[in-house]
Design an enzyme around this catalytic site. Structure first.
Site, short mmCIF file in Angstrom:
data_model
loop_
_atom_site.label_atom_id
_atom_site.label_comp_id
_atom_site.label_asym_id
_atom_site.label_seq_id
_atom_site.Cartn_x
_atom_site.Cartn_y
_atom_site.Cartn_z
N TRP A 158 0.82 -1.22 0.00
CA TRP A 158 0.00 0.00 0.00
C TRP A 158 0.85 1.27 0.00
CZ3 TRP A 158 1.92 2.42 4.13
CH2 TRP A 158 2.46 1.63 5.13
N ASN A 159 2.16 1.17 0.28
CA ASN A 159 2.89 2.42 0.54
C ASN A 159 3.15 3.26 -0.71
OD1 ASN A 159 4.82 0.53 -0.27
ND2 ASN A 159 6.39 1.28 1.11
N ARG A 181 6.21 -0.54 -11.73
CA ARG A 181 7.57 -1.08 -11.74
C ARG A 181 7.56 -2.55 -12.20
NH1 ARG A 181 11.24 0.07 -6.43
NH2 ARG A 181 10.42 -1.88 -5.67
N SER A 222 6.46 -7.28 2.66
CA SER A 222 7.30 -7.62 3.81
C SER A 222 8.06 -8.92 3.57
CB SER A 222 6.41 -7.75 5.05
OG SER A 222 5.51 -8.82 4.86
N GLU A 229 10.89 -7.94 -3.76
CA GLU A 229 11.34 -6.63 -3.24
C GLU A 229 10.78 -6.54 -1.84
OE1 GLU A 229 13.35 -4.63 -4.68
OE2 GLU A 229 13.29 -5.17 -6.80
N LEU A 230 11.64 -6.77 -0.84
CA LEU A 230 11.12 -6.97 0.52
C LEU A 230 11.51 -5.84 1.47
CD1 LEU A 230 11.87 -10.80 0.60
CD2 LEU A 230 9.82 -9.62 -0.18
N ARG A 244 10.31 11.07 3.45
CA ARG A 244 9.52 10.77 2.26
C ARG A 244 8.48 9.73 2.63
NH1 ARG A 244 11.61 6.97 -1.96
NH2 ARG A 244 10.27 7.19 -3.78
N CYS A 286 10.32 1.30 2.04
CA CYS A 286 11.32 0.26 2.28
C CYS A 286 12.71 0.87 2.30
CB CYS A 286 11.21 -0.82 1.21
SG CYS A 286 11.32 -0.13 -0.44
N GLU A 326 11.83 -2.75 11.04
CA GLU A 326 11.43 -1.66 10.15
C GLU A 326 10.45 -0.77 10.90
OE1 GLU A 326 9.79 -3.47 6.62
OE2 GLU A 326 10.72 -1.94 5.40
N SER A 348 15.95 5.82 -5.53
CA SER A 348 14.96 5.26 -6.46
C SER A 348 14.98 6.02 -7.78
CB SER A 348 13.55 5.37 -5.87
OG SER A 348 13.54 4.80 -4.59
N GLU A 375 14.55 -4.42 -10.12
CA GLU A 375 13.49 -3.78 -10.90
C GLU A 375 14.03 -2.46 -11.45
OE1 GLU A 375 10.06 -3.66 -8.22
OE2 GLU A 375 9.35 -5.52 -9.13
P1 NAP Z 1 2.76 -7.08 3.41
O1 NAP Z 1 1.96 -7.25 4.64
O2 NAP Z 1 3.80 -8.10 3.10
O3 NAP Z 1 1.72 -7.00 2.21
C1 NAP Z 1 2.11 -6.80 0.89
C2 NAP Z 1 1.08 -7.41 -0.02
O4 NAP Z 1 1.08 -8.82 0.16
C3 NAP Z 1 -0.34 -6.94 0.25
O5 NAP Z 1 -1.00 -6.83 -0.99
C4 NAP Z 1 -0.89 -8.08 1.09
O6 NAP Z 1 -2.27 -8.18 1.10
C5 NAP Z 1 -0.25 -9.25 0.38
N1 NAP Z 1 -0.25 -10.49 1.14
C6 NAP Z 1 -0.12 -10.67 2.47
N2 NAP Z 1 -0.18 -11.99 2.77
C7 NAP Z 1 -0.32 -12.65 1.60
C8 NAP Z 1 -0.44 -14.03 1.24
N3 NAP Z 1 -0.41 -15.00 2.16
N4 NAP Z 1 -0.60 -14.34 -0.06
C9 NAP Z 1 -0.63 -13.37 -0.99
N5 NAP Z 1 -0.53 -12.06 -0.72
C10 NAP Z 1 -0.38 -11.70 0.57
O7 NAP Z 1 3.49 -5.68 3.37
P2 NAP Z 1 2.86 -4.23 3.59
O8 NAP Z 1 2.71 -3.98 5.04
O9 NAP Z 1 1.68 -4.05 2.73
O10 NAP Z 1 4.01 -3.33 2.97
C11 NAP Z 1 5.09 -2.92 3.72
C12 NAP Z 1 6.30 -3.81 3.44
O11 NAP Z 1 6.63 -3.75 2.07
C13 NAP Z 1 7.52 -3.31 4.17
O12 NAP Z 1 8.23 -4.40 4.70
C14 NAP Z 1 8.32 -2.64 3.07
O13 NAP Z 1 9.70 -2.56 3.30
C15 NAP Z 1 8.01 -3.50 1.91
N6 NAP Z 1 8.29 -2.79 0.65
C16 NAP Z 1 9.38 -3.16 -0.06
C17 NAP Z 1 9.71 -2.47 -1.22
C18 NAP Z 1 10.91 -2.84 -2.00
O14 NAP Z 1 11.01 -2.41 -3.15
N7 NAP Z 1 11.85 -3.59 -1.46
C19 NAP Z 1 8.88 -1.44 -1.66
C20 NAP Z 1 7.77 -1.10 -0.92
C21 NAP Z 1 7.47 -1.80 0.25
P3 NAP Z 1 -3.04 -8.19 2.56
O15 NAP Z 1 -2.70 -6.92 3.20
O16 NAP Z 1 -4.46 -8.36 2.22
O17 NAP Z 1 -2.52 -9.34 3.34
#
Ligand code: NAP
Length: 490
Positions: free
Chosen positions: A161-162, A170, A240, A261-262, A289, A295, A392, A452, A469
């Protein structure tokens, strides 16, 4: 400043169905999910909530469209992306407002994200026509090797969502450039931006089924059967680390190409020869930002003793001058966090550090509701082993730890399972090279707080991810190399 009428207009215009096979439709069981405004907690609208059967329909639509998009001329795919780029800019105000409403980031930052997201379309429209191959004489001179690069096939994307638009473009832009159809599941907190973007791509001429968007609140139940089906050949996830590991295990069942991308835990190192004002400027970007919900956000500051006092005072002054509020309001720099869970996590991390001996130089206490606001916060004397330095934060909190040497900062920066990005400020070239070569991360910001860029390879090492990416190698994640051995008798 936007008006209620502007808000109503963009919310009324956004499609709220599932986008499958080029058609907007409801979930087969009629389910819907609410989308909230994190600055008020109020419901903005409802969107269709896909069931596992809807997910399989989206997969079938992508699979049916795969031969069409793979067979399109690269120039045609390029021009679709270029038209989508132009359309994003025509619709930038409405898209940015939609993003601010569902995600909370200030309107100016939302416009910045639309621009950033659009650059992936432009970059990959340029890459679509540069997919190359090779011709080689075998070492024994008796055969010839022809190398061609072909689309990997149907892709499954899951995004957070961020950055509701950029994390999607991307992936989608290189997939289209390479000739891959896809299914994307945006985050349940922010589906509206991706739904509006699906309409952009349709208007730009993307063939039906080449992109399918399914919002789903039961993500696991919808995505796992798609990954285990076998028709999709590539999984790409941003989110995550724990969820990334789970999806990687599911994708392993059919040996899918996988990109991850975690999470990150970026350090921000300021050495005593640094330009302190430049370091503060960079820190404002790296930390603030997206309210720190990135991330790439600077998660922990290691500042050398000689400049620690000046850096801390200037950073606290700059962060303290930021205006907190609803992202639609004039002059707001810091919007709400995404939800109560995120705000409470930030509260806990700060309380834990203070209990361990950290001092509060600024902020340090969540605002009362409505909305999920947390003010800019600076903590000093943060113990190296406190949770703040290892988890984080995903919020506007800058924990500062004073170090005596560059190597102490380096060792602390590497003491994490994450390896996405680190930032370093120094004017000494030798120290810069020593630190850059020894930091364990996929990216380094050297005297800059922003890494980025669609033209650069974004990604992490260790538990921060797999693959890259963007950049010249970004399209490789969507291509398979095939080699044809050709007999030759002279
Ligand atoms: P998240 O909880 O891992 O969720 C990301 C996505 O995965 C959501 O669409 C979520 O949907 C889905 N998801 C969760 N469990 C799943 C499953 N069992 N099967 C399939 N999809 C599933 O992460 P977030 O809280 O939304 O985002 C924050 C994280 O993203 C942070 O750790 C951040 O560092 C990371 N991030 C990384 C990058 C990068 O480029 N490295 C960029 C941006 C963000 P639901 O919410 O419905 O579970």
């Amino acid at each position: 400043m936007t008006t209620n009428a502007d808000e109503r207009r963009v919310l009324d215009a956004v499609p709220t169905g599932l986008f499958i096979g080029g058609q907007w439709r409801q979930a087969e069981n009629g389910a819907t999910a609410k989308v909230e405004d994190p600055s008020t907690g109020e419901v903005l609208t409802e969107v269709a909530d896909a069931s596992p059967a809807d997910g399989m329909d989206a997969l079938a639509a992508a699979h049916a469209a795969q031969p069409t998009i793979a067979a399109m001329a690269p120039r045609e795919r390029s021009e679709i992306l270029r038209r989508a780029y132009d359309l994003l800019h025509e619709r930038i105000d409405d898209l940015a407002l939609l993003m601010t409403l569902e995600m909370g980031k200030p309107f100016a930052e939302a416009k910045g994200e639309v621009t950033y997201a659009s650059e992936f379309l432009r970059w990959f429209s340029e890459e679509a026509v540069r997919i190359d191959g090779g011709y080689q004489v075998a070492p024994n001179g008796q055969t010839r090797f022809l190398t061609v690069r072909q689309p990997v096939g149907v892709c499954v994307f899951v995004t957070p969502w961020n950055f509701p638009l950029a994390m999607g473009t991307r992936k989608i832009a290189p997939a289209v450039a390479a000739g891959c159809a896809s299914v994307i599941k945006p985050a349940p907190q922010t589906p509206l931006t991706m739904l509006a973007f699906a309409q952009v791509l349709a208007d730009a001429g993307l063939p039906d089924g080449a992109l399918n968007v399914i919002n789903a609140t039961d993500a696991g139940a919808v995505i796992e059967p798609i990954l285990r089906d076998g028709r999709a050949r590539k999984m790409s996830f941003t989110g995550s680390t724990p969820v990334g590991k789970l999806l990687l295990a599911q994708a392993a069942d059919k040996v899918m190409r996988s990109s991850l991308e975690l999470g990150g835990n970026a350090s921000f190192i300021v050495l005593d020869d640094a330009d302190v004002d430049a370091a503060v400027e960079g820190a404002m970007i790296a930390k603030m930002r997206n309210m720190g919900e990135a991330c790439t956000a600077a998660n922990r500051f290691y500042v050398q003793r000689g400049v620690a006092e000046a850096f801390t005072a200037k950073l606290a002054e700059r962060m303290g001058a930021l205006k907190v509020g609803r992202g639609t309001e004039e002059g707001v720099n810091v919007g709400p966090l995404i939800d109560a869970k995120s705000r409470d996590k930030v509260t806990d991390l700060v309380a834990d550090a203070v209990a361990a001996g950290a001092s509060v130089a600024l902020g340090g206490k969540a605002q009362d509701g409505p909305g999920y606001f947390y003010p800019p916060t600076v903590l000093t004397d943060v113990p190296v082993d406190s949770r703040l330095n290892h988890e984080e934060i995903f919020g506007p909190v800058a924990p500062i730890t004073v170090v005596d040497t560059a190597d102490e900062a380096l060792a602390a920066a590497n003491a994490t399972e994450f390896g996405l990005v680190n930032y370093v400020y120094t004017r000494d070239l030798n120290r810069a090279l020593h630190i850059a070569e020894n930091l364990e991360s996929g990216m380094i910001g050297l005297n800059t707080g922003l890494v980025s860029n669609p033209a650069a390879p974004f990604g992490g090492v260790k538990e921060s991810g797999l693959g890259r990416e963007g950049g010249a190698i970004g399209i490789d994640e969507f291509l398979e190399t095939k080699y044809v051995a050709i007999g030759y008798s002279g």
